[in-house]
Scaffold this active site. Structure first.
Site, PDB file in Angstrom:
ATOM      1  N   ALA A  47      13.125  20.283  -2.979  1.00 23.69           N
ATOM      2  CA  ALA A  47      14.344  19.553  -2.587  1.00 23.69           C
ATOM      3  C   ALA A  47      15.607  20.198  -3.173  1.00 23.69           C
ATOM      4  O   ALA A  47      16.705  19.994  -2.665  1.00 23.69           O
ATOM      5  CB  ALA A  47      14.254  18.104  -3.039  1.00 23.69           C
TER       6      ALA A  47
ATOM      7  N   GLY B  45       1.079   8.007  10.464  1.00 24.57           N
ATOM      8  CA  GLY B  45       0.918   8.097   8.997  1.00 24.57           C
ATOM      9  C   GLY B  45       1.284   9.445   8.413  1.00 24.57           C
ATOM     10  O   GLY B  45       2.451   9.839   8.391  1.00 24.57           O
TER      11      GLY B  45
ATOM     12  N   GLY C  61      -3.056   4.755   5.386  1.00 19.36           N
ATOM     13  CA  GLY C  61      -3.520   4.912   4.008  1.00 19.36           C
ATOM     14  C   GLY C  61      -2.343   5.190   3.081  1.00 19.36           C
ATOM     15  O   GLY C  61      -1.301   5.699   3.511  1.00 19.36           O
TER      16      GLY C  61
ATOM     17  N   LYS D 243       4.561   3.086  18.006  1.00 15.76           N
ATOM     18  CA  LYS D 243       4.596   4.527  17.690  1.00 15.76           C
ATOM     19  C   LYS D 243       4.835   5.351  18.953  1.00 15.76           C
ATOM     20  O   LYS D 243       5.586   6.331  18.942  1.00 15.76           O
ATOM     21  CB  LYS D 243       3.277   4.923  17.023  1.00 15.76           C
ATOM     22  CG  LYS D 243       3.054   4.228  15.684  1.00 15.76           C
ATOM     23  CD  LYS D 243       1.614   4.326  15.235  1.00 15.76           C
ATOM     24  CE  LYS D 243       1.377   3.641  13.894  1.00 15.76           C
ATOM     25  NZ  LYS D 243      -0.034   3.423  13.591  1.00 15.76           N
TER      26      LYS D 243
ATOM     27  N   GLU E 191       9.608   9.590   9.632  1.00  9.87           N
ATOM     28  CA  GLU E 191       8.383  10.360   9.919  1.00  9.87           C
ATOM     29  C   GLU E 191       7.123   9.515   9.711  1.00  9.87           C
ATOM     30  O   GLU E 191       6.165   9.597  10.485  1.00  9.87           O
ATOM     31  CB  GLU E 191       8.331  11.604   9.011  1.00  9.87           C
ATOM     32  CG  GLU E 191       7.125  12.487   9.215  1.00  9.87           C
ATOM     33  CD  GLU E 191       7.044  13.050  10.629  1.00  9.87           C
ATOM     34  OE1 GLU E 191       7.864  13.900  10.966  1.00  9.87           O
ATOM     35  OE2 GLU E 191       6.156  12.632  11.402  1.00  9.87           O
TER      36      GLU E 191
ATOM     37  N   GLY F 288      -6.975  -1.187   3.496  1.00 10.14           N
ATOM     38  CA  GLY F 288      -5.506  -1.084   3.564  1.00 10.14           C
ATOM     39  C   GLY F 288      -5.015  -0.380   4.822  1.00 10.14           C
ATOM     40  O   GLY F 288      -3.867   0.050   4.886  1.00 10.14           O
TER      41      GLY F 288
ATOM     42  N   VAL G 119       5.149   7.108  12.458  1.00 11.23           N
ATOM     43  CA  VAL G 119       4.238   7.523  13.532  1.00 11.23           C
ATOM     44  C   VAL G 119       3.097   8.352  12.960  1.00 11.23           C
ATOM     45  O   VAL G 119       3.322   9.394  12.341  1.00 11.23           O
ATOM     46  CB  VAL G 119       4.984   8.347  14.609  1.00 11.23           C
ATOM     47  CG1 VAL G 119       4.039   8.715  15.744  1.00 11.23           C
ATOM     48  CG2 VAL G 119       6.184   7.581  15.146  1.00 11.23           C
TER      49      VAL G 119
ATOM     50  N   THR H 106       0.826  -1.216   0.000  1.00 16.01           N
ATOM     51  CA  THR H 106       0.000   0.000   0.000  1.00 16.01           C
ATOM     52  C   THR H 106       0.863   1.271   0.000  1.00 16.01           C
ATOM     53  O   THR H 106       0.680   2.153  -0.842  1.00 16.01           O
ATOM     54  CB  THR H 106      -0.893  -0.011   1.272  1.00 16.01           C
ATOM     55  OG1 THR H 106      -1.603  -1.230   1.287  1.00 16.01           O
ATOM     56  CG2 THR H 106      -1.858   1.149   1.296  1.00 16.01           C
TER      57      THR H 106
ATOM     58  N   ILE I  92       0.575  12.499   9.446  1.00  9.55           N
ATOM     59  CA  ILE I  92       0.736  13.670  10.336  1.00  9.55           C
ATOM     60  C   ILE I  92       2.224  13.857  10.640  1.00  9.55           C
ATOM     61  O   ILE I  92       2.859  12.929  11.136  1.00  9.55           O
ATOM     62  CB  ILE I  92      -0.015  13.467  11.671  1.00  9.55           C
ATOM     63  CG1 ILE I  92      -1.464  13.025  11.428  1.00  9.55           C
ATOM     64  CG2 ILE I  92       0.035  14.735  12.503  1.00  9.55           C
ATOM     65  CD1 ILE I  92      -2.208  12.659  12.704  1.00  9.55           C
TER      66      ILE I  92
HETATM   67  N1  HSE Z   1      -2.189  -0.236  10.922  1.00  8.42           N
HETATM   68  C1  HSE Z   1      -1.817   1.117  11.155  1.00  8.42           C
HETATM   69  C2  HSE Z   1      -3.037   1.876  11.623  1.00  8.42           C
HETATM   70  C3  HSE Z   1      -1.274   1.717   9.886  1.00  8.42           C
HETATM   71  O1  HSE Z   1      -4.156   1.372  11.502  1.00  8.42           O
HETATM   72  O2  HSE Z   1      -2.893   2.967  12.141  1.00  8.42           O
HETATM   73  C4  HSE Z   1      -0.560   3.015  10.087  1.00  8.42           C
HETATM   74  O3  HSE Z   1       0.556   2.897  10.905  1.00  8.42           O
END
Ligand code: HSE
Length: 434
Positions: free
Chosen positions: A33, A132, A299, A202, A127, A184, A130, A13, A134
């Protein structure tokens, strides 16, 4: 235009999301960059049907990327502990910078990986590990570097939050989990989401970045959401609370609290409104006060957003030729504080208690006496006559903040009373004010 050459390892994903966003926003990203970020190669155990890599060569051997002399940065998106560890250490050994979204890897093997990376003078950026999309690692590690951070509390697992949100609407736990997997969001092993292991990974990283302590995942306390019932969700609501699966870390004089568990939060607090796959992290600093970071915690493209932000940081360092980045966890090695993680019975919390009792005179007085003799102050109490069934009835109580050890002792005494039926249900409660 100059370019930094990247090898993407793992085309699940997040790998595909990263590939797509890098292609779509190539100009914009290059403008930031100061060079083009070029995907030179991609590798994965297998190529999922429908994944289009254009003219980027594919290999089923991720280690060939870690050893490829033409690659500057290895992006590790395969997940898991063992192969990922070996891959990242091989990449470092070969002088590559590493960008990873792998929270399990950093939480469990981070101390070893950062040591190896420091020796080689390469960057390891994480980054995306933790919350996703954010940018909370950056916020804690860099944005709050003036502060003594006292605590962090957050919804840091999207799947768990999605399940709890849908359960409030009356849906079945298993159905919602299946949906989260199809979207996903869930880990390869969804018990990591449900039992709080993913959130603890995290939280371990956040605690180290906040307090300057070594990563100590093996000492984190985790409690999952599979025991949360619609009954407790409804009764928490009646008392003005929502149940969220929180990660909480707090600095105390003797050590740090590091814990993930279902938690009652005031329904009026912003964090109670964070629903679905969204994450939110509250960080309390002595200078800035409370700050909150909110957004998609899982995601494909949301997580890719963080992966690519790290790639831009690495590309800038490569371009400047310094290879000097922010310290991996925000503190220079000689500033690391070896504060231990406290055992869970030493934490301080308020509690929601559900006690099923025989419905006859004097029982409430006995319960109140045990709590008062244990030094536990009751904040509110609720009993509804229509919930009486076969001569027993639930009493719901909220307590003030006490040490967990005190509540454990009181619960053991309560459960020994002949008037109490079954186990006492206990859910920690957080007011975010200490
Ligand atoms: N499985 C994790 C969640 C994915 O649902 O937050 C992101 O780290």
């Amino acid at each position: 235009m100059k370019e930094v050459k990247v090898g993407i390892c793992g085309l699940g994903t997040v790998g595909v999301g990263t590939f797509n966003v890098l292609a779509r926003n190539a100009e914009l990203i290059a403008g930031r960059a100061g060079c083009r970020i070029r995907v030179l190669r991609a590798a994965s155990r297998r190529l999922r049907p429908g994944v289009e890599l254009g003219d980027v060569p594919f290999s089923d051997d991720v280690f060939s990327i870690a050893r490829d002399p033409d690659i500057d940065v290895v992006v590790e998106l395969i997940g898991g502990y063992d192969v990922a560890r070996e891959l990242v250490l091989t990449a470092i050994e070969n002088g590559k910078h590493v960008v990873t979204a792998n929270k399990a890897l950093i939480a469990v093997h981070g101390n070893e990986i950062f040591e190896a990376a420091a020796e080689k003078g390469v960057i390891v950026a994480f980054e995306a590990a933790v919350a996703g999309g954010i940018p909370v690692v950056k916020a804690v590690r860099e944005g709050m570097s003036a502060n003594r951070i006292d605590w962090i509390a957050g919804i840091i697992n999207g799947t768990g939050n999605y399940i709890l949100t849908e359960m409030r609407a009356g849906r079945d736990f298993k159905d919602v989990l299946r949906e989260a997997q199809a979207l996903g969001y869930a880990e390869a092993d969804p018990t990591f989401d449900i039992e709080g292991i993913d959130a603890a990974h995290k939280l371990t990283i956040l605690a180290s970045a906040a307090f300057g302590v070594p990563l100590q995942f093996d000492r984190a306390y985790t409690e999952g959401i599979s025991g949360i019932t619609p009954f407790d969700i409804a009764h928490a609501e009646a008392l003005g609370y929502r149940i969220k699966h929180l990660g909480i870390t707090r600095r105390r004089d003797q050590g740090i609290e590091l814990r993930v568990h279902p938690t009652l939060v005031p329904a009026s607090h912003l964090i109670a409104q964070v629903d679905g796959v969204l994450n939110a992290v509250l960080v309390d600093g002595d200078a800035v006060g409370q700050t909150m970071y909110h957004g998609p915690g899982a995601g494909a493209e949301a997580t890719a957003s963080s992966v690519i932000a790290d790639l831009v940081d690495v590309a800038r360092a490569v371009m400047s030729g310094t290879h000097k980045s922010v310290p991996y966890l925000g503190f220079e090695p000689d500033a690391v504080d070896n504060l231990p993680v406290l055992p869970v019975d030493e934490i301080f919390s308020a509690y929601y208690l559900r006690i099923q009792v025989q419905d006859h005179p004097g029982v409430l007085a006995k319960v109140a006496t045990i709590l008062s003799d244990s030094g536990i102050n009751i904040e509110s109490i609720m009993q509804k006559e229509f919930e009486e069934q076969n001569g027993t009835i639930p009493i719901i109580m909220l307590t003030h903040t006490v040490q967990e050890r005190q509540i454990d002792r009181a619960i053991a005494e309560l459960e020994a009373l002949p008037d109490i039926v079954g186990k006492v249900v206990r859910i920690r409660t957080e007011h975010f004010n200490h």
